[in-house]
Design a protein around this motif. Sequence first.
Motif, PDB file in Angstrom:
ATOM      1  N   GLY A   1       2.840  -4.346 -13.484  1.00 44.74           N
ATOM      2  CA  GLY A   1       3.567  -3.224 -12.897  1.00 44.74           C
ATOM      3  C   GLY A   1       3.854  -3.440 -11.418  1.00 44.74           C
ATOM      4  N   LYS A   2       2.930  -4.082 -10.726  1.00 45.52           N
ATOM      5  CA  LYS A   2       3.114  -4.346  -9.300  1.00 45.52           C
ATOM      6  C   LYS A   2       4.066  -5.506  -9.049  1.00 45.52           C
ATOM      7  CE  LYS A   2      -1.584  -2.945  -8.147  1.00 45.52           C
ATOM      8  NZ  LYS A   2      -1.963  -2.520  -9.484  1.00 45.52           N
TER       9      LYS A   2
ATOM     10  N   ARG B   1       6.476  -6.752 -11.136  1.00 40.75           N
ATOM     11  CA  ARG B   1       7.667  -6.780 -11.997  1.00 40.75           C
ATOM     12  C   ARG B   1       8.926  -7.160 -11.218  1.00 40.75           C
ATOM     13  NH1 ARG B   1       7.054  -1.930 -14.326  1.00 40.75           N
ATOM     14  NH2 ARG B   1       7.986  -0.954 -12.530  1.00 40.75           N
ATOM     15  N   SER B   2       9.060  -6.630 -10.024  1.00 39.24           N
ATOM     16  CA  SER B   2      10.232  -6.934  -9.192  1.00 39.24           C
ATOM     17  C   SER B   2       9.863  -6.741  -7.728  1.00 39.24           C
ATOM     18  CB  SER B   2      11.402  -6.022  -9.572  1.00 39.24           C
ATOM     19  OG  SER B   2      11.095  -4.682  -9.233  1.00 39.24           O
TER      20      SER B   2
ATOM     21  N   ASP C   1       7.195  -0.717  -3.587  1.00 41.89           N
ATOM     22  CA  ASP C   1       6.664   0.611  -3.920  1.00 41.89           C
ATOM     23  C   ASP C   1       5.137   0.600  -3.912  1.00 41.89           C
ATOM     24  OD1 ASP C   1       9.233   1.569  -4.204  1.00 41.89           O
ATOM     25  OD2 ASP C   1       9.226   1.444  -6.408  1.00 41.89           O
ATOM     26  N   PHE C   2       4.557  -0.461  -4.456  1.00 44.07           N
ATOM     27  CA  PHE C   2       3.102  -0.588  -4.446  1.00 44.07           C
ATOM     28  C   PHE C   2       2.576  -0.674  -3.022  1.00 44.07           C
ATOM     29  CE2 PHE C   2      -0.406  -3.727  -4.215  1.00 44.07           C
ATOM     30  CZ  PHE C   2      -1.422  -2.885  -4.628  1.00 44.07           C
TER      31      PHE C   2
ATOM     32  N   ASP D   1      11.231  -4.600  -5.746  1.00 44.62           N
ATOM     33  CA  ASP D   1      11.177  -3.163  -5.498  1.00 44.62           C
ATOM     34  C   ASP D   1       9.848  -2.566  -5.930  1.00 44.62           C
ATOM     35  OD1 ASP D   1      13.700  -3.052  -4.377  1.00 44.62           O
ATOM     36  OD2 ASP D   1      14.684  -2.593  -6.294  1.00 44.62           O
ATOM     37  N   SER D   2       9.333  -2.995  -7.083  1.00 44.71           N
ATOM     38  CA  SER D   2       8.060  -2.450  -7.545  1.00 44.71           C
ATOM     39  C   SER D   2       6.918  -2.900  -6.631  1.00 44.71           C
ATOM     40  CB  SER D   2       7.780  -2.808  -8.998  1.00 44.71           C
ATOM     41  OG  SER D   2       7.888  -4.169  -9.214  1.00 44.71           O
ATOM     42  N   TYR D   3       6.999  -4.122  -6.090  1.00 48.37           N
ATOM     43  CA  TYR D   3       5.973  -4.550  -5.139  1.00 48.37           C
ATOM     44  C   TYR D   3       6.072  -3.750  -3.840  1.00 48.37           C
ATOM     45  CZ  TYR D   3       2.947  -7.287  -2.182  1.00 48.37           C
ATOM     46  OH  TYR D   3       1.945  -7.657  -1.326  1.00 48.37           O
TER      47      TYR D   3
END
Length: 126
Positions: free
Chosen positions: A19-20, A22-23, A29-30, A25-27
């Motif tokens: 989840g962290k 994945r992309s 966000d994390f 953007d997701s990193y």
Amino acid sequence: MPYFVLGCRALVVLISLSGKMRSRDSYRDFESATRRLAPFLPASVLAPLVVLAETATVVLLVVPMTSVAGLASAFLIFTAFTVGLVMALGCEPSIDINALRYAISRSDMRFVRQWRIGTGALHAAQ
């Protein structure tokens, strides 16, 4: 069967890690969430450390000889996450003893009922 058990041990941490990572953007966000959960620590350092710890945990959990170390690592990661959430929410951990006793007594009674039903079915089958 042993490979299935080893895979299940690592599944939760692997899902969290994917989840962290994945992309980008997701990193990001994390990293932003890390900054909000632990404002007193630099997120640019903490976020990669969490990813590294989770990666190491997955590897430790999958290798049979290091699975105990992997479980200990997963426990530490989840404990740190829980402490971070409690601190971010400003909660004071408290336990309502009466509610806890009631919940335990209810679950005990369900267990006893299920056990009786199970043993009754077992005796009927014999």
